[in-house]
Design a protein around this motif. Sequence first.
Motif, PDB file in Angstrom:
ATOM      1  N   HIS A  15      -1.977  -3.773  -4.694  1.00 21.84           N
ATOM      2  CA  HIS A  15      -1.076  -3.740  -3.565  1.00 21.84           C
ATOM      3  C   HIS A  15      -0.424  -5.366  -3.198  1.00 21.84           C
ATOM      4  CE1 HIS A  15      -4.608  -4.558  -0.830  1.00 21.84           C
ATOM      5  NE2 HIS A  15      -3.540  -5.196  -0.054  1.00 21.84           N
ATOM      6  N   MET A  20       0.791  -1.102  -0.121  1.00 20.85           N
ATOM      7  CA  MET A  20       0.204  -0.171  -0.016  1.00 20.85           C
ATOM      8  C   MET A  20       0.810   1.278   0.090  1.00 20.85           C
ATOM      9  SD  MET A  20      -3.330  -0.992   0.036  1.00 20.85           S
ATOM     10  CE  MET A  20      -4.426  -0.043   0.791  1.00 20.85           C
ATOM     11  N   TYR A  48      -9.673   3.347  -9.743  1.00 25.68           N
ATOM     12  CA  TYR A  48      -9.114   3.302  -8.277  1.00 25.68           C
ATOM     13  C   TYR A  48      -9.146   1.685  -7.676  1.00 25.68           C
ATOM     14  CZ  TYR A  48      -9.175   8.394  -8.125  1.00 25.68           C
ATOM     15  OH  TYR A  48      -8.843   9.782  -8.170  1.00 25.68           O
ATOM     16  N   GLU A  53      -6.074  -0.004  -9.115  1.00 25.76           N
ATOM     17  CA  GLU A  53      -4.846   0.459  -8.368  1.00 25.76           C
ATOM     18  C   GLU A  53      -4.637  -0.203  -6.873  1.00 25.76           C
ATOM     19  OE1 GLU A  53      -3.362   4.426  -8.608  1.00 25.76           O
ATOM     20  OE2 GLU A  53      -5.148   5.112  -9.475  1.00 25.76           O
ATOM     21  N   ILE A  54      -5.664  -0.215  -6.258  1.00 22.32           N
ATOM     22  CA  ILE A  54      -5.950  -0.924  -5.021  1.00 22.32           C
ATOM     23  C   ILE A  54      -5.563  -2.642  -4.845  1.00 22.32           C
ATOM     24  CG2 ILE A  54      -7.071  -1.394  -2.940  1.00 22.32           C
ATOM     25  CD1 ILE A  54      -8.160   1.531  -2.662  1.00 22.32           C
ATOM     26  N   LYS A  57       3.129   2.000  -1.941  1.00 20.20           N
ATOM     27  CA  LYS A  57       3.454   2.352  -3.337  1.00 20.20           C
ATOM     28  C   LYS A  57       2.425   2.970  -4.036  1.00 20.20           C
ATOM     29  CE  LYS A  57       7.116  -0.148  -4.090  1.00 20.20           C
ATOM     30  NZ  LYS A  57       8.713   0.400  -4.326  1.00 20.20           N
ATOM     31  N   LEU A  58       1.105   3.261  -3.149  1.00 24.44           N
ATOM     32  CA  LEU A  58      -0.198   3.752  -3.769  1.00 24.44           C
ATOM     33  C   LEU A  58      -0.129   5.375  -3.408  1.00 24.44           C
ATOM     34  CD1 LEU A  58      -2.761   1.006  -3.129  1.00 24.44           C
ATOM     35  CD2 LEU A  58      -1.416   1.655  -5.194  1.00 24.44           C
ATOM     36  N   PRO A  59      -0.642   6.162  -4.164  1.00 26.94           N
ATOM     37  CA  PRO A  59      -0.732   7.384  -3.625  1.00 26.94           C
ATOM     38  C   PRO A  59      -1.405   8.036  -2.562  1.00 26.94           C
ATOM     39  CG  PRO A  59      -1.702   7.174  -6.059  1.00 26.94           C
ATOM     40  CD  PRO A  59      -1.241   5.826  -5.521  1.00 26.94           C
ATOM     41  N   LEU A  81      -5.031   8.452  -2.870  1.00 28.17           N
ATOM     42  CA  LEU A  81      -6.207   7.173  -3.021  1.00 28.17           C
ATOM     43  C   LEU A  81      -6.297   6.510  -1.636  1.00 28.17           C
ATOM     44  CD1 LEU A  81      -7.390   4.940  -4.805  1.00 28.17           C
ATOM     45  CD2 LEU A  81      -5.113   4.186  -4.982  1.00 28.17           C
ATOM     46  N   LEU A  82      -5.295   6.579  -0.806  1.00 25.54           N
ATOM     47  CA  LEU A  82      -5.765   6.056   0.397  1.00 25.54           C
ATOM     48  C   LEU A  82      -6.468   6.745   1.468  1.00 25.54           C
ATOM     49  CD1 LEU A  82      -1.895   4.546   0.980  1.00 25.54           C
ATOM     50  CD2 LEU A  82      -3.931   3.296   0.027  1.00 25.54           C
TER      51      LEU A  82
END
Length: 158
Positions: free
Chosen positions: A56, A31, A49, A52-53, A33-35, A38-39
């Motif tokens: 992870h 996680m 989105y 992307e999640i 590595k995610l923007p 987004l989180l």
Amino acid sequence: MIGGYIAFKMKCNRADVYQAAIGGCLADCGMAKLPPSLLNKRESLTADYYKEIHAHPIFSYKMIKDSSIIKDSVKVAVLEHHGRLDGTGYPKRLKTKPMNLFTKIIAVADVFHAMTSERAYRKKQSPFKVLEMIFHDDFGKFDIAIVKTLLSSSLIFP
């Protein structure tokens, strides 16, 4: 730590208890590595989105795959911890092969932790309500022996 606790209650050997705890702690490291935007979203996520999640676990696996202190079966569990026994889940569907014990333990521990933790998009839920939901609503998705282990220990764990 919940994964280690479940492994302990299932009478796994000490090394496997430690491995389950380590795997559970590292399952969502991807996680990072995610923007952050987004989180921290409070509104519903779009399909993009979610895509992307759903990446992870792959990021998590790539971050730990070369570690010599983590068992290969735990590395696989980190990759597959969002898979479900009925073949649903991500990053890949798992109908073609059985899940290993660490995957099953970390899957239950991860969903229990996620649902009992405060999130930007929802409030945390009671551990007892979460156990009821896992046991009834998600029947067939998780290993019943692992769910029962966590359920039987729930009075002393929280």
